[in-house]
Motif scaffolding. Sequence first.
Motif, PDB file in Angstrom:
ATOM      1  N   GLY A 198      22.306   9.624  -3.338  1.00 39.14           N
ATOM      2  CA  GLY A 198      21.824   8.389  -4.160  1.00 39.14           C
ATOM      3  C   GLY A 198      20.397   8.593  -4.820  1.00 39.14           C
ATOM      4  O   GLY A 198      20.163   9.567  -5.349  1.00 39.14           O
ATOM      5  N   TRP A 199      19.557   7.557  -4.991  1.00 41.29           N
ATOM      6  CA  TRP A 199      18.330   7.526  -5.663  1.00 41.29           C
ATOM      7  C   TRP A 199      17.208   7.817  -4.603  1.00 41.29           C
ATOM      8  O   TRP A 199      17.424   6.886  -3.563  1.00 41.29           O
ATOM      9  N   VAL A 200      16.300   8.609  -4.497  1.00 41.79           N
ATOM     10  CA  VAL A 200      15.133   8.491  -3.494  1.00 41.79           C
ATOM     11  C   VAL A 200      13.982   8.057  -4.284  1.00 41.79           C
ATOM     12  O   VAL A 200      13.437   8.418  -5.469  1.00 41.79           O
ATOM     13  N   ALA A 201      13.376   7.187  -3.521  1.00 38.14           N
ATOM     14  CA  ALA A 201      11.894   6.697  -3.754  1.00 38.14           C
ATOM     15  C   ALA A 201      11.079   6.488  -2.499  1.00 38.14           C
ATOM     16  O   ALA A 201      11.849   5.859  -1.742  1.00 38.14           O
ATOM     17  N   ALA A 202      10.095   6.798  -2.581  1.00 38.02           N
ATOM     18  CA  ALA A 202       9.005   6.815  -1.461  1.00 38.02           C
ATOM     19  C   ALA A 202       9.789   7.273  -0.148  1.00 38.02           C
ATOM     20  O   ALA A 202       9.397   6.811   1.040  1.00 38.02           O
ATOM     21  N   GLY A 203      10.298   8.420  -0.295  1.00 33.35           N
ATOM     22  CA  GLY A 203      10.983   9.155   0.726  1.00 33.35           C
ATOM     23  C   GLY A 203      12.258   8.212   1.429  1.00 33.35           C
ATOM     24  O   GLY A 203      12.875   8.833   2.480  1.00 33.35           O
ATOM     25  N   GLU A 204      12.697   7.170   0.845  1.00 31.17           N
ATOM     26  CA  GLU A 204      13.984   6.320   1.185  1.00 31.17           C
ATOM     27  C   GLU A 204      15.249   6.703   0.036  1.00 31.17           C
ATOM     28  O   GLU A 204      14.808   6.794  -0.955  1.00 31.17           O
ATOM     29  N   ASP A 259       0.826  -1.265   0.055  1.00 33.76           N
ATOM     30  CA  ASP A 259       0.063  -0.008  -0.087  1.00 33.76           C
ATOM     31  C   ASP A 259       0.892   1.488   0.175  1.00 33.76           C
ATOM     32  O   ASP A 259       0.728   2.273   0.567  1.00 33.76           O
ATOM     33  N   VAL A 260       1.983   1.204  -0.736  1.00 34.11           N
ATOM     34  CA  VAL A 260       2.790   2.417  -1.016  1.00 34.11           C
ATOM     35  C   VAL A 260       2.773   3.036  -2.419  1.00 34.11           C
ATOM     36  O   VAL A 260       3.190   1.928  -3.147  1.00 34.11           O
ATOM     37  N   TRP A 261       2.359   4.091  -2.558  1.00 40.71           N
ATOM     38  CA  TRP A 261       2.522   4.725  -3.820  1.00 40.71           C
ATOM     39  C   TRP A 261       3.502   5.425  -4.084  1.00 40.71           C
ATOM     40  O   TRP A 261       3.740   6.351  -3.345  1.00 40.71           O
ATOM     41  N   VAL A 262       4.214   5.395  -5.068  1.00 37.97           N
ATOM     42  CA  VAL A 262       5.400   6.002  -5.469  1.00 37.97           C
ATOM     43  C   VAL A 262       4.915   7.036  -6.658  1.00 37.97           C
ATOM     44  O   VAL A 262       4.584   6.475  -7.795  1.00 37.97           O
ATOM     45  N   PRO A 263       4.809   8.127  -6.161  1.00 37.34           N
ATOM     46  CA  PRO A 263       3.893   9.086  -7.450  1.00 37.34           C
ATOM     47  C   PRO A 263       4.892   9.155  -8.691  1.00 37.34           C
ATOM     48  O   PRO A 263       6.224   9.233  -8.731  1.00 37.34           O
ATOM     49  N   PRO A 264       4.235   9.481  -9.704  1.00 33.62           N
ATOM     50  CA  PRO A 264       4.852   9.877 -10.993  1.00 33.62           C
ATOM     51  C   PRO A 264       5.370  11.151 -10.876  1.00 33.62           C
ATOM     52  O   PRO A 264       5.233  12.032 -10.074  1.00 33.62           O
ATOM     53  N   ASN A 265       6.218  11.797 -12.040  1.00 35.10           N
ATOM     54  CA  ASN A 265       6.548  12.751 -12.193  1.00 35.10           C
ATOM     55  C   ASN A 265       7.515  13.561 -10.993  1.00 35.10           C
ATOM     56  O   ASN A 265       7.034  14.360 -10.233  1.00 35.10           O
ATOM     57  N   GLY A 266       8.513  12.676 -10.852  1.00 38.34           N
ATOM     58  CA  GLY A 266       9.355  12.858  -9.782  1.00 38.34           C
ATOM     59  C   GLY A 266       9.173  11.858  -8.594  1.00 38.34           C
ATOM     60  O   GLY A 266      10.009  12.261  -7.482  1.00 38.34           O
ATOM     61  N   GLY A 267       8.599  10.877  -8.701  1.00 41.54           N
ATOM     62  CA  GLY A 267       8.660   9.767  -7.533  1.00 41.54           C
ATOM     63  C   GLY A 267       9.929   9.294  -7.142  1.00 41.54           C
ATOM     64  O   GLY A 267      10.208   8.597  -6.260  1.00 41.54           O
ATOM     65  N   VAL A 268      10.623   9.135  -8.438  1.00 43.37           N
ATOM     66  CA  VAL A 268      12.079   8.571  -8.320  1.00 43.37           C
ATOM     67  C   VAL A 268      12.869   9.754  -8.596  1.00 43.37           C
ATOM     68  O   VAL A 268      12.719  10.514  -9.792  1.00 43.37           O
ATOM     69  N   VAL A 279      17.639   1.935  -7.985  1.00 39.27           N
ATOM     70  CA  VAL A 279      16.359   1.656  -7.924  1.00 39.27           C
ATOM     71  C   VAL A 279      16.066   0.900  -9.234  1.00 39.27           C
ATOM     72  O   VAL A 279      16.363   1.309 -10.382  1.00 39.27           O
ATOM     73  N   ILE A 280      15.156  -0.026  -9.166  1.00 39.90           N
ATOM     74  CA  ILE A 280      14.620  -0.768 -10.244  1.00 39.90           C
ATOM     75  C   ILE A 280      13.115  -0.375 -10.288  1.00 39.90           C
ATOM     76  O   ILE A 280      12.396  -0.371  -9.472  1.00 39.90           O
ATOM     77  N   VAL A 281      12.742   0.091 -11.512  1.00 43.56           N
ATOM     78  CA  VAL A 281      11.343   0.286 -11.874  1.00 43.56           C
ATOM     79  C   VAL A 281      10.740  -0.692 -12.442  1.00 43.56           C
ATOM     80  O   VAL A 281      11.208  -1.278 -13.662  1.00 43.56           O
ATOM     81  N   ALA A 282       9.936  -1.606 -12.029  1.00 44.08           N
ATOM     82  CA  ALA A 282       9.388  -2.854 -12.457  1.00 44.08           C
ATOM     83  C   ALA A 282       8.093  -2.845 -12.576  1.00 44.08           C
ATOM     84  O   ALA A 282       7.173  -3.163 -12.033  1.00 44.08           O
ATOM     85  N   HIS A 283       7.695  -1.790 -13.787  1.00 42.60           N
ATOM     86  CA  HIS A 283       6.328  -1.609 -14.181  1.00 42.60           C
ATOM     87  C   HIS A 283       6.249  -1.769 -15.674  1.00 42.60           C
ATOM     88  O   HIS A 283       7.242  -1.721 -16.384  1.00 42.60           O
ATOM     89  N   ASN A 284       5.165  -1.575 -16.169  1.00 41.23           N
ATOM     90  CA  ASN A 284       4.798  -1.475 -17.506  1.00 41.23           C
ATOM     91  C   ASN A 284       5.615  -0.080 -18.130  1.00 41.23           C
ATOM     92  O   ASN A 284       5.786   0.855 -17.079  1.00 41.23           O
ATOM     93  N   GLY A 285       5.696  -0.099 -19.451  1.00 43.60           N
ATOM     94  CA  GLY A 285       6.206   1.119 -20.110  1.00 43.60           C
ATOM     95  C   GLY A 285       5.597   2.323 -19.745  1.00 43.60           C
ATOM     96  O   GLY A 285       6.132   3.530 -19.459  1.00 43.60           O
ATOM     97  N   LYS A 286       4.367   2.442 -19.752  1.00 54.68           N
ATOM     98  CA  LYS A 286       3.833   3.795 -19.394  1.00 54.68           C
ATOM     99  C   LYS A 286       3.730   4.282 -17.846  1.00 54.68           C
ATOM    100  O   LYS A 286       4.199   5.461 -17.858  1.00 54.68           O
ATOM    101  N   CYS A 287       3.753   3.401 -17.023  1.00 54.72           N
ATOM    102  CA  CYS A 287       4.173   3.714 -15.713  1.00 54.72           C
ATOM    103  C   CYS A 287       5.484   3.890 -15.362  1.00 54.72           C
ATOM    104  O   CYS A 287       5.893   5.030 -14.648  1.00 54.72           O
ATOM    105  N   ALA A 288       6.537   3.132 -16.147  1.00 54.33           N
ATOM    106  CA  ALA A 288       7.743   3.463 -15.740  1.00 54.33           C
ATOM    107  C   ALA A 288       8.363   4.707 -16.239  1.00 54.33           C
ATOM    108  O   ALA A 288       9.014   5.385 -15.690  1.00 54.33           O
ATOM    109  N   SER A 290       9.997  10.393 -15.234  1.00 51.06           N
ATOM    110  CA  SER A 290      10.073  11.505 -16.058  1.00 51.06           C
ATOM    111  C   SER A 290      10.779  12.767 -15.888  1.00 51.06           C
ATOM    112  O   SER A 290      11.204  13.516 -16.721  1.00 51.06           O
ATOM    113  N   LYS A 291      11.268  13.064 -14.514  1.00 52.52           N
ATOM    114  CA  LYS A 291      11.781  13.988 -14.024  1.00 52.52           C
ATOM    115  C   LYS A 291      13.385  13.774 -14.000  1.00 52.52           C
ATOM    116  O   LYS A 291      14.075  14.757 -13.413  1.00 52.52           O
ATOM    117  N   ILE A 292      13.829  12.494 -14.509  1.00 60.36           N
ATOM    118  CA  ILE A 292      15.121  12.338 -14.376  1.00 60.36           C
ATOM    119  C   ILE A 292      16.035  12.840 -15.513  1.00 60.36           C
ATOM    120  O   ILE A 292      15.544  12.381 -16.593  1.00 60.36           O
TER     121      ILE A 292
END
Length: 167
Positions: free
Chosen positions: A129-135, A114-123, A140-149, A154-156
């Motif tokens: 280092g790399w920040v995701a979900a505040g950590e 139940d953790v949402w990593v938001p788009p447009n800057g979530g990573v 970081v590995i983004v294991a999502h479909n292309g659209k979500c990835a 998008s901000k990197i």
Amino acid sequence: MRVGVIGGGVSGLAAARRLVQCGIACVVFDTGKRGVGGRCSSRLAADTRFPGAVDHAAQFVERSGRSASFDALVDECVEAGALRPWDGKFVGSAEEGLGALPLHLSAGLDVRKDVWVPPNGGVRKSKDGWVAAGETFDAVIVAHNGKCAERLTSKIRSPVVKLCRAA
């Protein structure tokens, strides 16, 4: 080293599992409230007259014969009861459906449900280092479909992201 994995589906769990086997600490972030699995999850019927699980995305796993490591994983899952043979393919357990596969893969992993990593800057990249979900992570590995990835990254500003978008 510490790696954040965004996505608790089969690919994210398999990646995290392999990294942990190699001695690399991982945290898996999954949006699921009930459990992991992504498109390989099941729901249990609330009506007790209908026993078992309902697979609402993937219904079976099939060997391609091209990957000895995948075949070994299927064998491991059959032995553990997470998969069972059916008509030349493999389906999930009678109790959990195909959702038993990601449950098996997630055993022993640090999974944050139940953790949402938001788009447009979530990573994002930081000085540490790399920040995701505040950590903060080393990678970081983004294991999502292309659209979500694409949305998550998008901000990197990186040539790697441009290559990912081209793929």
